[in-house]
Design a protein around this motif. Structure first.
Motif: not given
Length: 54
Positions: A13, A18-19, A21-23, A25-26
């Motif tokens: 991440a 990215m955070t 969480n973002e990573w 989710r992707h």
């Protein structure tokens, strides 16, 4: 998830700017995430082991 798995995801991440969480989710949605190059020929496991010995 194990601590080691979380550590790997955290590094990936961070490399993708990215955070966690973002990573995650992707990844879950199938969006391609291209991390910044760590070093040619270095796997994430090798990178983590080098980082922990410093």
């Amino acid at each position: 998830m194990t601590k080691e798995q979380f550590k790997k995801i955290s590094v990936l991440a961070k490399q993708a700017n990215m955070t966690v969480n973002e990573w995650t989710r992707h990844q879950a949605l199938g969006t391609k995430v291209t991390p910044t190059l760590i070093q040619v020929g270095t796997s994430i496991d090798e990178f983590l082991s080098q980082k922990s010995t410093r």
